[in-house]
Design an enzyme around this catalytic site. Structure first.
Site, PDB file in Angstrom:
ATOM      1  N   GLN A 122       0.838  -1.188   0.000  1.00  0.00           N
ATOM      2  CA  GLN A 122       0.000   0.000   0.000  1.00  0.00           C
ATOM      3  C   GLN A 122       0.880   1.248   0.000  1.00  0.00           C
ATOM      4  O   GLN A 122       1.726   1.399   0.875  1.00  0.00           O
ATOM      5  CB  GLN A 122      -0.856  -0.039   1.259  1.00  0.00           C
ATOM      6  CG  GLN A 122      -2.089   0.783   1.207  1.00  0.00           C
ATOM      7  CD  GLN A 122      -2.998   0.384   2.362  1.00  0.00           C
ATOM      8  OE1 GLN A 122      -3.575  -0.690   2.376  1.00  0.00           O
ATOM      9  NE2 GLN A 122      -3.079   1.233   3.346  1.00  0.00           N
ATOM     10  N   GLU A 240     -11.044  -4.299   7.041  1.00  0.00           N
ATOM     11  CA  GLU A 240     -10.639  -5.457   7.823  1.00  0.00           C
ATOM     12  C   GLU A 240     -10.682  -5.338   9.331  1.00  0.00           C
ATOM     13  O   GLU A 240     -10.537  -6.315  10.032  1.00  0.00           O
ATOM     14  CB  GLU A 240      -9.208  -5.827   7.441  1.00  0.00           C
ATOM     15  CG  GLU A 240      -8.236  -4.655   7.365  1.00  0.00           C
ATOM     16  CD  GLU A 240      -7.771  -4.117   8.679  1.00  0.00           C
ATOM     17  OE1 GLU A 240      -7.822  -4.871   9.657  1.00  0.00           O
ATOM     18  OE2 GLU A 240      -7.383  -2.951   8.747  1.00  0.00           O
ATOM     19  N   SER A 367      -2.939   6.932  14.244  1.00  0.00           N
ATOM     20  CA  SER A 367      -2.319   6.894  15.567  1.00  0.00           C
ATOM     21  C   SER A 367      -3.376   6.896  16.669  1.00  0.00           C
ATOM     22  O   SER A 367      -4.533   7.248  16.448  1.00  0.00           O
ATOM     23  CB  SER A 367      -1.391   8.091  15.749  1.00  0.00           C
ATOM     24  OG  SER A 367      -2.169   9.269  15.826  1.00  0.00           O
ATOM     25  N   GLU A 369      -3.739   8.926  18.902  1.00  0.00           N
ATOM     26  CA  GLU A 369      -4.276  10.284  19.064  1.00  0.00           C
ATOM     27  C   GLU A 369      -5.387  10.571  18.047  1.00  0.00           C
ATOM     28  O   GLU A 369      -6.387  11.217  18.370  1.00  0.00           O
ATOM     29  CB  GLU A 369      -3.140  11.309  18.925  1.00  0.00           C
ATOM     30  CG  GLU A 369      -2.184  11.338  20.112  1.00  0.00           C
ATOM     31  CD  GLU A 369      -1.292  10.102  20.225  1.00  0.00           C
ATOM     32  OE1 GLU A 369      -1.082   9.410  19.207  1.00  0.00           O
ATOM     33  OE2 GLU A 369      -0.818   9.818  21.337  1.00  0.00           O
TER      34      GLU A 369
END
Lengths: 391, 336
Positions: A122, A240, A367, A369
Site C-alpha cells: 500500500q 478489515e 495513531s 491520538e
C-alpha cells in the site's frame, strides 16, 4: 446456524491439526525464511478454503458470513498459526478496493492472481502525511495514456516483497485537500520504482520506503474517476479492522502463557506484587477479547457505531503494550541481551522486540491520538477544531 | 432481549437521568411496585424468574442515578432465602421480601465469636440501610442465618461513610442465639460463592452505570465551560482524556456483559469483572473532578458524589489488590 458454525469449527480444527506449520517462529528468523514460510502457509490455506472467507462465493473458500469468518480466525489464533502478514494487504485492502471500486477488467485480471500468491503493498503514507493522509504530495501528471508519478511513500508494509502497489497520488492541488487525489494500481517492477526497507527499532524490516521517479502507470490502472481517490481509499481502509483485532486479541490471550513462563522461570510464583500485576494484565486482555467479540457481533448484527473501531484499536494496542512491557520487566536483564527475533510477529517471547513492536499498533493505521479524536468528536460529539489554524 | 429493553426503559422512566440519589424510601416503594424485588426469584416461588442479564440491567440503571435504595443487598438476601430449601419459614419470608420487606446481605466481612452455649457475639459490617431492614441474612460460624433486627442481643449502629448516596451500618451481636438457620456450616461455602459472584456482577453494573453518567455530565460541562475564549471541549488535550474515559468504560462494560452471559465464569472471573469496572469508574470520576476544575471540589456540585461512590465500590466484596492477586495466581496455575 449454530450447528453449522460448530461443524465449521471442527473442520478448521482438524485441518489445522494436520497442516499447521510447526515451529514457524524458529524458522522465521531471516527475512527469506519468513517470506517462504508465509507463502507456503498462504498457499495451504487457499487450497483448504480458509484464506479468503470474506471474498464472494465465486472464489474458492469465499462467501462465508462474518460469523463463519470469526470462527476461522478464532481457530487460527487458538492453533497459534502464523498470521498471514505478507498477503494481508492483498486479500483485504487490494481485494476490497478492486471488489468495491474496480472495473470488470481490473477484477478479472488481479483477483485470481492474488490467490496464486501475487503480493500487494500500500502506497498511502508519505513523509509529512502519516495519520493526516489527505496531506499527500506525490504527484500524478496525465500524459496521453499514462500517468507520470513523482514522489515518495513511506511505512509501506513489506513493500520490498510486493508485486503490486495500491497508490494514492495527487492529480490536482486546488480545493480541499481530500479532492484531487487519484487512486492507481502500480507495478512494483515498473521503471523508476525504488524500494528501501526501513530497519526498525526491534531489528525487523516490516516497513519500506518507495521512491517514485517518473514512473508511468497506464490510465486503465486507475480505480474510480480522476480526483476521486479519497473515496476509494475509504473502502480500502474500512476493509478489515474488526476481524484482525479479534484474531490478535485472542492470540494475546493465548500468549499470556509466555508471561506465566517468565514468572516461573524467575521464581516469582509467590510474589504478591508480581501476581497482582499479572492478574491486572489477564483481566485487561480478557476484556479486550470481550470488546473485540462485541464489536464483531455488532457488525454481524449491523449495529456498528462510529467510533467503535477506534475504541477497539486503542484498547487492543494499550493491552499489547502492557503485555509486552510486563514480559520485558519480568524477563529482567536477560532481555537486554540481543537474541534472534522472529520476523513479522507480535508475541514471539523476545520481549524487547515485542515491546518495541507494540508501538507500531499505537501509531500505524491512524495513531492513538487520531483514534481519540474520532472517539471524542464523532462518538462523544465534542466540537471539532476550527479549520485554518495557522502558527 | 425484549425483557431487558423493557426493564431498562421502565427504569429510566421511573428514575430519570440527572435526578441523582432520589429519596430512598419512595424509591424503594416504587421499585417494589414495579416488581424489581422479584426479578431473580424463580417463577415456582412466585417470582419473575429472569436471568442475570435482567438484574444487571437494573443495577446498571440504578448506578446511573447513584441510587440511594439498597437494591443490591436486597436482591442478594432474597436469593439466599430462595436457595435455603430446608428453612421452615422460607415461603413466608419469600413472600414478605418480594412484597417489599428488606433483609439485606452484608457486603463486608464479619468478626464473630461463638460461645460454648451456642450464642454468637461480634460485629457484622457493611450492612446497607439497616434502619429499614426487618432482618439481615448473615454468615454466622455455624452457617447462614436470618437474624431479625428486633431479636434479643441484636442492635445496629450507623457508621458514617464518605459516600453520601448510601448509608452503612454495623450489626452488633451480643450473646445472640441463632435460631433461623438457612444453611449449616457445610452449606455456607456453596451459598457464599454463589452470592459472592452475584454481588460482584451487581457492583460491576453499578460502577458501569455510574461511570457512564459521570462521563455524560463531564462532557456536557466541557461543552459549555469556556476558557481562553473557547469551550474547553475544543481542546485536544482534554478531548483525548474524554476519549480515554469512554474507552475504559466501554472495555469494562464489554467484559461485564460477556461474563453475565457466561454461566461457567468462576467467582474469580466475576470478581475481576467488578475490579475492572470499579477501576474504570474511579478513573472516570477522578478525571471528572479535574475537568470540572474548582467547582468539582465543591460540596454542592455532584462530582464528589460519583467519586465517593467509586471509592466505596472498590472496597466492597473484596478490593482490587485481593482479587488481582487471585486472578494472577489462578491464571498462573492454569498454564502450569
Amino acid at each position: 446456524m449454530t450447528h453449522d458454525l460448530e461443524a465449521l469449527r471442527r473442520d478448521v480444527r482438524s485441518f489445522l491439526k494436520a497442516q499447521a506449520p510447526a515451529d514457524w517462529r524458529a524458522s522465521s528468523r531471516t527475512q527469506d525464511d519468513f517470506v517462504r514460510t508465509q507463502r507456503d502457509w498462504f498457499g495451504k490455506l487457499v487450497h483448504a478454503g480458509y484464506a479468503i472467507p470474506h471474498w464472494p462465493a465465486e472464489y474458492p473458500g469465499g462467501g462465508r458470513s462474518l460469523a463463519e469468518q470469526k470462527v476461522i480466525y478464532e481457530e487460527l489464533a487458538r492453533a497459534d498459526c502464523p498470521r498471514l502478514l505478507l498477503s494481508f494487504v492483498s486479500t483485504y485492502h487490494a481485494f476490497a478496493t478492486l471488489h468495491e471500486c474496480g472495473n470488470a477488467a481490473q477484477k478479472a485480471r488481479y483477483l485470481p492472481r492474488i490467490l496464486e500468491g501475487e503480493t500487494w503493498c500500500q502506497g498511502f503514507s508519505e513523509p509529512g502525511a502519516g495519520s493526516d493522509l489527505a496531506a499527500i504530495k506525490t504527484r500524478a501528471e496525465r500524459k496521453g495514456d499514462v500517468y507520470v508519478i513523482n514522489g515518495q511513500k513511506v511505512w509501506s508494509t513489506m513493500a520490498q516483497f510486493a508485486d503490486k502497489c495500491l497508490l494514492l497520488a495527487r492529480t490536482a492541488s486546488d480545493g480541499p485537500k481530500q479532492a484531487g487525489i487519484t487512486y492507481l494500481l502500480m507495478d512494483m517492477k515498473a521503471p523508476g520504482v525504488a524500494v528501501r526497507p526501513i530497519h526498525q527499532i526491534q531489528g525487523d524490516e516490516e516497513f519500506a520506503e518507495i521512491f517514485l521517479d517518473n514512473v508511468e502507470i497506464p490510465v486503465c490502472e486507475r480505480v474510480g474517476e480522476e480526483g476521486m481517490g479519497w473515496a476509494v481509499a475509504q473502502a480500502t481502509l474500512a476493509s478489515e479492522r474488526g476481524l484482525t483485532l479479534m484474531e490478535l486479541s485472542y492470540r494475546m490471550r493465548g500468549a499470556l502463557g509466555r508471561v506465566a513462563g517468565l514468572i516461573r522461570k524467575h521464581g516469582h510464583e509467590d510474589d504478591r506484587g508480581v501476581l497482582r500485576d499479572f492478574g491486572v494484565l489477564v483481566t485487561q486482555v480478557d476484556a479486550v477479547c470481550a470488546l473485540a467479540d462485541q464489536f464483531l457481533d455488532n457488525r454481524i448484527n449491523g449495529i456498528e457505531r462510529i467510533g467503535d473501531a477506534s475504541i477497539v484499536k486503542n484498547a487492543y494496542s494499550r493491552a499489547l503494550r502492557a503485555y509486552s512491557a510486563l514480559g520485558l520487566r519480568l524477563g529482567g536483564m536477560d532481555e537486554q541481551y540481543v537474541a534472534p527475533i522472529t520476523f513479522g510477529d507480535l508475541n514471539t517471547g523476545n520481549w524487547m522486540a515485542d515491546f518495541m513492536n507494540s508501538y507500531a499498533w499505537t501509531i500505524a493505521g491512524g495513531s492513538e491520538e487520531v483514534q481519540r479524536n474520532i472517539i471524542a468528536e464523532r462518538m462523544l460529539e465534542m466540537p471539532r477544531e476550527p479549520k485554518g489554524w495557522v502558527l | 432481549m425484549i425483557e431487558l429493553n423493557e426493564l431498562t426503559d421502565a427504569a429510566q422512566k421511573a428514575f430519570p437521568a440527572g435526578s441523582l440519589s432520589p429519596a430512598r424510601d419512595e424509591s424503594w416503594r416504587l421499585a417494589a411496585e414495579m416488581g424489581w424485588l422479584m426479578v431473580r426469584l424463580p417463577e415456582a416461588d412466585g417470582g419473575l424468574g429472569f436471568t442475570r442479564e435482567a438484574s444487571t440491567a437494573l443495577h446498571l440503571e440504578m448506578g446511573r442515578i447513584l441510587s440511594a435504595m439498597p437494591l443490591i443487598p436486597a436482591q442478594l438476601g432474597l436469593q439466599a432465602m430462595a436457595a435455603s430449601h430446608d428453612f421452615a419459614e422460607r415461603a413466608e419470608w419469600l413472600e414478605r421480601l418480594a412484597a417489599g420487606e428488606y433483609a439485606p446481605l452484608p457486603m463486608l466481612g464479619a468478626a464473630l465469636t461463638p460461645s460454648p452455649d451456642g450464642t454468637v457475639s461480634g460485629t457484622i459490617s457493611g450492612v446497607f440501610e439497616a434502619d429499614m431492614a426487618a432482618a439481615i441474612i448473615a454468615q454466622l460460624p455455624n452457617g447462614y442465618a436470618l437474624v431479625p433486627l428486633d431479636a434479643p442481643g441484636v442492635s445496629i449502629v450507623e457508621r458514617a461513610i464518605w459516600d453520601p448516596s448510601r448509608r452503612l451500618f454495623d450489626v452488633i451481636l451480643d450473646g445472640y442465639t441463632p435460631t433461623l438457620m438457612l444453611t449449616d456450616a457445610a452449606g455456607a461455602k456453596a451459598l457464599h460463592d454463589q452470592l459472592s459472584g452475584e454481588a460482584q456482577l451487581a457492583l460491576a453494573a453499578d460502577c458501569i452505570g455510574a461511570a457512564g453518567a459521570a462521563l455524560d455530565m463531564t462532557i456536557e460541562y466541557m461543552k459549555v465551560r469556556r476558557q481562553f475564549d473557547r469551550p474547553i471541549a475544543l481542546f485536544q488535550a482534554l478531548k483525548h482524556r474524554a476519549a480515554d474515559m469512554k474507552t475504559k468504560i466501554t472495555v469494562a462494560e464489554a467484559l461485564l456483559w460477556k461474563r453475565v452471559r457466561d454461566e461457567s465464569a468462576s467467582l474469580t472471573d466475576l470478581a475481576a469483572t467488578k475490579v475492572l469496572a470499579a477501576e474504570a469508574f474511579r478513573f472516570v470520576t477522578e478525571e471528572m473532578v479535574q475537568l470540572h476544575g474548582g467547582i468539582g471540589l465543591t460540596d454542592e456540585h455532584p462530582c464528589h458524589l460519583f467519586l465517593k461512590r467509586a471509592l466505596l465500590n472498590l472496597q466492597l466484596c473484596g478490593n482490587a489488590d485481593l482479587w488481582n492477586e487471585r486472578v494472577g495466581r489462578e491464571a498462573l496455575s492454569a498454564t502450569g
